[in-house]
Design a protein around this motif. Structure first.
Motif, PDB file in Angstrom:
ATOM      1  N   THR A   1       0.736  -1.231  -0.101  1.00 37.14           N
ATOM      2  CA  THR A   1      -0.185  -0.086  -0.068  1.00 37.14           C
ATOM      3  C   THR A   1       0.851   1.336  -0.220  1.00 37.14           C
ATOM      4  O   THR A   1       1.919   1.384   0.905  1.00 37.14           O
ATOM      5  N   GLY A   2       0.318   2.178  -0.994  1.00 40.03           N
ATOM      6  CA  GLY A   2       1.357   3.436  -0.964  1.00 40.03           C
ATOM      7  C   GLY A   2       2.541   3.326  -1.723  1.00 40.03           C
ATOM      8  O   GLY A   2       3.295   4.386  -1.646  1.00 40.03           O
ATOM      9  N   ALA A   3       2.831   2.390  -2.511  1.00 41.27           N
ATOM     10  CA  ALA A   3       4.227   2.254  -3.089  1.00 41.27           C
ATOM     11  C   ALA A   3       4.061   2.805  -4.567  1.00 41.27           C
ATOM     12  O   ALA A   3       4.981   2.649  -5.304  1.00 41.27           O
ATOM     13  N   GLY A   4       2.804   2.939  -5.292  1.00 38.68           N
ATOM     14  CA  GLY A   4       2.669   3.532  -6.500  1.00 38.68           C
ATOM     15  C   GLY A   4       2.308   2.512  -7.565  1.00 38.68           C
ATOM     16  O   GLY A   4       2.304   2.653  -8.742  1.00 38.68           O
ATOM     17  N   LYS A   5       1.848   1.347  -7.119  1.00 40.49           N
ATOM     18  CA  LYS A   5       1.445   0.271  -7.926  1.00 40.49           C
ATOM     19  C   LYS A   5       0.220   0.679  -8.885  1.00 40.49           C
ATOM     20  O   LYS A   5       0.362   0.698 -10.278  1.00 40.49           O
ATOM     21  N   THR A   6      -0.636   1.247  -8.214  1.00 33.80           N
ATOM     22  CA  THR A   6      -1.895   1.804  -9.143  1.00 33.80           C
ATOM     23  C   THR A   6      -1.523   2.728  -9.886  1.00 33.80           C
ATOM     24  O   THR A   6      -2.011   2.806 -11.178  1.00 33.80           O
ATOM     25  N   HIS A   7      -0.951   3.772  -9.532  1.00 34.43           N
ATOM     26  CA  HIS A   7      -0.266   5.143 -10.491  1.00 34.43           C
ATOM     27  C   HIS A   7       0.606   4.290 -11.798  1.00 34.43           C
ATOM     28  O   HIS A   7       0.204   4.910 -12.679  1.00 34.43           O
ATOM     29  N   THR A   8       1.223   3.460 -11.378  1.00 31.30           N
ATOM     30  CA  THR A   8       2.234   3.241 -12.411  1.00 31.30           C
ATOM     31  C   THR A   8       1.186   2.058 -13.649  1.00 31.30           C
ATOM     32  O   THR A   8       1.488   2.423 -14.818  1.00 31.30           O
ATOM     33  N   MET A   9       0.201   1.192 -13.006  1.00 33.82           N
ATOM     34  CA  MET A   9      -0.612   0.619 -14.108  1.00 33.82           C
ATOM     35  C   MET A   9      -1.632   1.586 -14.484  1.00 33.82           C
ATOM     36  O   MET A   9      -1.736   1.235 -15.878  1.00 33.82           O
ATOM     37  N   GLU A  10      -2.237   2.408 -13.707  1.00 33.51           N
ATOM     38  CA  GLU A  10      -3.330   3.197 -14.499  1.00 33.51           C
ATOM     39  C   GLU A  10      -2.713   4.578 -15.084  1.00 33.51           C
ATOM     40  O   GLU A  10      -3.409   5.098 -15.836  1.00 33.51           O
ATOM     41  N   GLY A  11      -1.926   5.281 -13.958  1.00 33.78           N
ATOM     42  CA  GLY A  11      -1.645   6.576 -14.358  1.00 33.78           C
ATOM     43  C   GLY A  11      -2.832   7.716 -14.357  1.00 33.78           C
ATOM     44  O   GLY A  11      -3.739   7.359 -13.614  1.00 33.78           O
ATOM     45  N   VAL A  12      -2.576   8.619 -15.115  1.00 36.48           N
ATOM     46  CA  VAL A  12      -3.882   9.593 -15.173  1.00 36.48           C
ATOM     47  C   VAL A  12      -4.375   9.818 -16.524  1.00 36.48           C
ATOM     48  O   VAL A  12      -3.208   9.655 -17.671  1.00 36.48           O
ATOM     49  N   ASN A  13      -5.330  10.209 -17.214  1.00 30.09           N
ATOM     50  CA  ASN A  13      -5.828  10.301 -18.519  1.00 30.09           C
ATOM     51  C   ASN A  13      -4.953  11.549 -19.326  1.00 30.09           C
ATOM     52  O   ASN A  13      -4.623  11.477 -20.562  1.00 30.09           O
ATOM     53  N   GLU A  14      -4.783  12.545 -18.631  1.00 33.50           N
ATOM     54  CA  GLU A  14      -4.228  13.882 -19.225  1.00 33.50           C
ATOM     55  C   GLU A  14      -3.217  14.362 -18.204  1.00 33.50           C
ATOM     56  O   GLU A  14      -3.490  14.536 -17.029  1.00 33.50           O
ATOM     57  N   PRO A  15      -2.103  14.930 -18.944  1.00 37.98           N
ATOM     58  CA  PRO A  15      -1.616  14.659 -20.198  1.00 37.98           C
ATOM     59  C   PRO A  15      -1.268  13.307 -20.357  1.00 37.98           C
ATOM     60  O   PRO A  15      -0.973  12.550 -19.560  1.00 37.98           O
ATOM     61  N   SER A  16      -1.166  12.802 -21.860  1.00 36.34           N
ATOM     62  CA  SER A  16      -0.966  11.442 -22.313  1.00 36.34           C
ATOM     63  C   SER A  16       0.388  10.827 -21.745  1.00 36.34           C
ATOM     64  O   SER A  16       0.574   9.606 -21.643  1.00 36.34           O
ATOM     65  N   GLU A  17       1.311  11.799 -21.544  1.00 33.77           N
ATOM     66  CA  GLU A  17       2.674  11.131 -20.892  1.00 33.77           C
ATOM     67  C   GLU A  17       2.501  10.564 -19.703  1.00 33.77           C
ATOM     68  O   GLU A  17       3.268   9.765 -19.258  1.00 33.77           O
ATOM     69  N   LEU A  18       1.505  10.959 -19.023  1.00 33.55           N
ATOM     70  CA  LEU A  18       1.228  10.273 -17.520  1.00 33.55           C
ATOM     71  C   LEU A  18       0.281   9.251 -17.703  1.00 33.55           C
ATOM     72  O   LEU A  18       0.020   8.618 -16.293  1.00 33.55           O
ATOM     73  N   ARG A  19       0.077   8.615 -18.649  1.00 34.96           N
ATOM     74  CA  ARG A  19      -0.912   7.453 -18.897  1.00 34.96           C
ATOM     75  C   ARG A  19      -0.072   6.272 -18.202  1.00 34.96           C
ATOM     76  O   ARG A  19       1.356   6.086 -18.560  1.00 34.96           O
ATOM     77  N   GLY A  20      -0.566   5.253 -17.737  1.00 33.40           N
ATOM     78  CA  GLY A  20      -0.046   4.084 -17.188  1.00 33.40           C
ATOM     79  C   GLY A  20       0.036   3.057 -17.944  1.00 33.40           C
ATOM     80  O   GLY A  20      -0.262   3.265 -19.520  1.00 33.40           O
ATOM     81  N   ILE A  21       0.570   2.027 -17.808  1.00 33.94           N
ATOM     82  CA  ILE A  21       0.890   0.875 -18.516  1.00 33.94           C
ATOM     83  C   ILE A  21      -0.532   0.147 -19.084  1.00 33.94           C
ATOM     84  O   ILE A  21      -0.563  -0.032 -20.384  1.00 33.94           O
ATOM     85  N   ILE A  22      -1.522   0.354 -18.449  1.00 35.54           N
ATOM     86  CA  ILE A  22      -2.881  -0.195 -18.876  1.00 35.54           C
ATOM     87  C   ILE A  22      -3.381   0.535 -20.177  1.00 35.54           C
ATOM     88  O   ILE A  22      -3.546  -0.023 -21.156  1.00 35.54           O
ATOM     89  N   PRO A  23      -3.590   1.912 -19.931  1.00 30.24           N
ATOM     90  CA  PRO A  23      -3.970   2.500 -21.120  1.00 30.24           C
ATOM     91  C   PRO A  23      -3.148   2.665 -22.109  1.00 30.24           C
ATOM     92  O   PRO A  23      -3.564   2.743 -23.322  1.00 30.24           O
ATOM     93  N   ASN A  24      -1.833   2.691 -22.233  1.00 32.27           N
ATOM     94  CA  ASN A  24      -1.116   2.476 -23.101  1.00 32.27           C
ATOM     95  C   ASN A  24      -1.014   1.331 -23.976  1.00 32.27           C
ATOM     96  O   ASN A  24      -1.080   1.111 -24.993  1.00 32.27           O
ATOM     97  N   THR A  25      -1.264   0.213 -23.155  1.00 33.86           N
ATOM     98  CA  THR A  25      -1.392  -1.282 -23.788  1.00 33.86           C
ATOM     99  C   THR A  25      -2.671  -1.200 -24.434  1.00 33.86           C
ATOM    100  O   THR A  25      -2.559  -1.637 -25.761  1.00 33.86           O
TER     101      THR A  25
END
Length: 127
Positions: A1-25
């Protein structure tokens, strides 16, 4: 918890450079299909399940099962989950919608680090 796993996998929609692994896939899969669909045919299906308290739960099923799904194995198809929902998707928007629907059904609980922490392990599968 709190290690950044969700952020790495999902990121944020905008800007596109901050999208995670899942949306990029998702983008990569459907970009590949768009480039190659003139000479190849594709069928993309998605399923989503979680393992919670040693039970397998279908996150896309409209009905909540009183008991978990069964893990099976066959010589033809290998290991699979009996009766797991599989949805045909034709675009990034459709596959993202399937993911969001399943996320709403995940088991979450409060921890000191994160009020919406997941209490399960989930697998989103694309075939």
């Amino acid at each position: 918890t709190g290690a950044g796993k969700t952020h790495t996998m999902e990121g944020v929609n905008e800007p596109s450079e901050l999208r995670g692994i899942i949306p990029n896939t998702f983008e990569h899969i459907f970009d590949h299909i768009a480039v190659n669909s003139a000479h190849d045919k594709y069928l993309v299906r998605a399923s989503y399940f979680e393992i919670y308290n040693e039970e397998i739960r279908d996150l896309l099923s409209p009905q909540k099962s009183a008991h978990g799904l069964e893990l099976k194995e066959s010589s033809d198809s290998g290991v699979y989950i009996k009766d797991l929902t599989s949805v045909v998707v034709k675009s990034v928007a459709e596959i993202n919608s399937v993911l969001q629907k399943g996320k709403k059904n995940r088991s979450v609980g409060f921890t000191l680090m994160n009020a919406g922490s997941s209490r399960s392990h989930s697998i989103f599968s694309i075939v």
